[in-house]
Design an enzyme around this catalytic site. Structure first.
Site, mmCIF file in Angstrom:
data_model
loop_
_atom_site.group_PDB
_atom_site.id
_atom_site.type_symbol
_atom_site.label_atom_id
_atom_site.label_comp_id
_atom_site.label_asym_id
_atom_site.label_seq_id
_atom_site.Cartn_x
_atom_site.Cartn_y
_atom_site.Cartn_z
ATOM 1 N N SER A 96 0.848 -1.179 0.000
ATOM 2 C CA SER A 96 0.000 0.000 0.000
ATOM 3 C C SER A 96 0.885 1.232 0.000
ATOM 4 O O SER A 96 1.812 1.336 0.822
ATOM 5 C CB SER A 96 -0.907 0.028 1.237
ATOM 6 O OG SER A 96 -1.439 1.325 1.459
ATOM 7 N N GLY A 97 0.615 2.154 -0.900
ATOM 8 C CA GLY A 97 1.413 3.370 -0.981
ATOM 9 C C GLY A 97 1.244 4.273 0.220
ATOM 10 O O GLY A 97 2.234 4.713 0.834
ATOM 11 N N SER A 98 -0.005 4.588 0.590
ATOM 12 C CA SER A 98 -0.227 5.496 1.721
ATOM 13 C C SER A 98 0.283 4.885 3.019
ATOM 14 O O SER A 98 0.862 5.585 3.867
ATOM 15 C CB SER A 98 -1.711 5.861 1.838
ATOM 16 O OG SER A 98 -2.499 4.707 2.055
ATOM 17 N N GLY A 264 -1.852 5.187 -2.975
ATOM 18 C CA GLY A 264 -0.664 4.957 -3.774
ATOM 19 C C GLY A 264 -0.826 3.803 -4.743
ATOM 20 O O GLY A 264 -0.431 3.902 -5.920
ATOM 21 N N THR A 265 -1.408 2.693 -4.274
ATOM 22 C CA THR A 265 -1.581 1.544 -5.166
ATOM 23 C C THR A 265 -2.633 1.832 -6.230
ATOM 24 O O THR A 265 -2.519 1.350 -7.362
ATOM 25 C CB THR A 265 -1.965 0.289 -4.370
ATOM 26 O OG1 THR A 265 -2.942 0.624 -3.385
ATOM 27 C CG2 THR A 265 -0.755 -0.319 -3.698
#
Length: 350
Positions: A96-98, A264-265
């Protein structure tokens, strides 16, 4: 610590962060050793034998399902300085980006990894693999995080599913740390603004529920990844100069959550879809804007390959803010706690 006073008491150390409005609770203490070598193996252990931990901190009165959890664990890869397991309402996303932006910031600002002034490289091990991170630090705080996770690719195009109350919905399936059903928001009348969030959640719930039976549960390299967890609704593209784009977006997390950030993803999945279609090139970027108005920037780094699929490397840039540092006290005799698969993973040390 309370456990020294009462054998049924446990303590969990937390740093709550937010990036783009999405709250990540970074767990820095309170969980004992998890069997397994890689972070993926440790994740599969707690998923199978200790899911009560996720349920506890994402449910009232100890938390809520709009949050995410990031459990700091020992890395297996010698290149990584720390590992982290991501937990959300939908289960256990591999990347996960965040969450990576929040975890990297917390790891540096709490001293788990000593912070260096200026630009600093950091490698974290997620269940999906290594996240290569560049932090920009000034005066003891992290000003921005740029993270590169595993490559993203288009798994299937033009999938059609009959969704109750909405009719036929067409989506593309993209992997970017999890599978995303990518949907043109305009086709369904959405402008992707804050007032639409309840309607977006209802649409996302209906779509993911209907699409799950036709979407693979397998990743060609990582194996079993569970049922479809996400949908990403895409607004129109707006060119920004010669190198960039801007687009409103909304990410749905099953069951029932519209993310506050553009994710982000979700941004990486949008880049992968554009890259596969020849709409964006190496070095170009997109700014995705959530219904709440927060944004991330995703940049194409270059072509990759995932088990024969043409894939794409990218990075995501954002910033995280500290909300709270706290200790949650858990009394295993509390009738609101289901301790059947919780007690075994909590640290009993005084």
């Amino acid at each position: 610590m309370p456990s020294s006073q009462h054998g049924r008491m446990r303590s969990i150390g937390l740093v709550d962060m937010q990036s783009g409005g999405d709250v990540s609770r970074i767990i820095t203490s309170g969980v004992g050793h998890l069997p397994g070598g890689t972070v993926l193996e440790q994740m599969r252990y707690i998923q199978k034998h200790g899911d009560g931990f996720r349920r506890l901190l994402l449910s009232e009165p100890y938390g809520d399902p709009f949050m995410s959890l990031d459990l700091i664990v020992p890395p297996d890869n010698p290149k990584a300085q720390a590992g982290y397991i991501i937990m959300e309402a939908m289960g256990y996303p591999l990347y996960s980006g965040s969450n990576t932006i929040c975890t990297a910031t917390a790891v540096l600002q709490t001293g788990i990894v000593p912070m260096e002034e200026g630009e600093q490289s950091l490698i974290l091990e997620s269940p999906a693999g290594l996240a290569h991170i560049k932090a920009t630090n000034r005066n003891g705080r992290v000003e921005s995080i740029t993270t590169q996770g595993e490559p993203a690719y288009v798994a299937a195009r033009d999938q059609v599913v009959e969704v109750p109350h909405y009719g036929k919905v067409t989506f593309d399936l993209v992997w970017s740390g999890a599978y995303f059903a990518m949907v043109d928001a305009g086709r369904h009348g959405f402008k992707l603004i804050a007032d639409e969030m309840p309607a977006l959640a209802a649409f996302g719930h209906a779509l993911v529920t209907a699409a799950r039976p036709i979407v693979t549960h397998e990743h060609p390299e990582l194996g079993e990844v569970g049922p479809l967890p996400f949908a990403h609704l895409m607004g129109p593209l707006e060119s920004v100069g010669n190198e960039g784009y801007r687009s409103r977006s909304a990410t749905y997390v099953h069951p029932g959550v519209i993310c506050r950030s553009p994710t982000g993803t979700g941004t990486s999945a949008r880049l992968a879809l554009m890259y596969d279609g020849g709409e964006i090139k190496d070095g170009q970027w997109i700014e995705t804007i959530s219904p709440r108005g927060s944004s991330f920037i995703g940049t194409v780094l270059g072509e990759a390959n995932v088990a024969g699929h043409r894939a794409m490397h990218s990075n995501i840039t954002g910033k995280a803010w500290t909300l709270a540092r706290s200790e949650v006290v858990v009394d295993l005799d509390d009738p609101l706690i289901d301790s059947t698969d919780l007690e075994g993973v909590l640290d009993k040390s005084p």
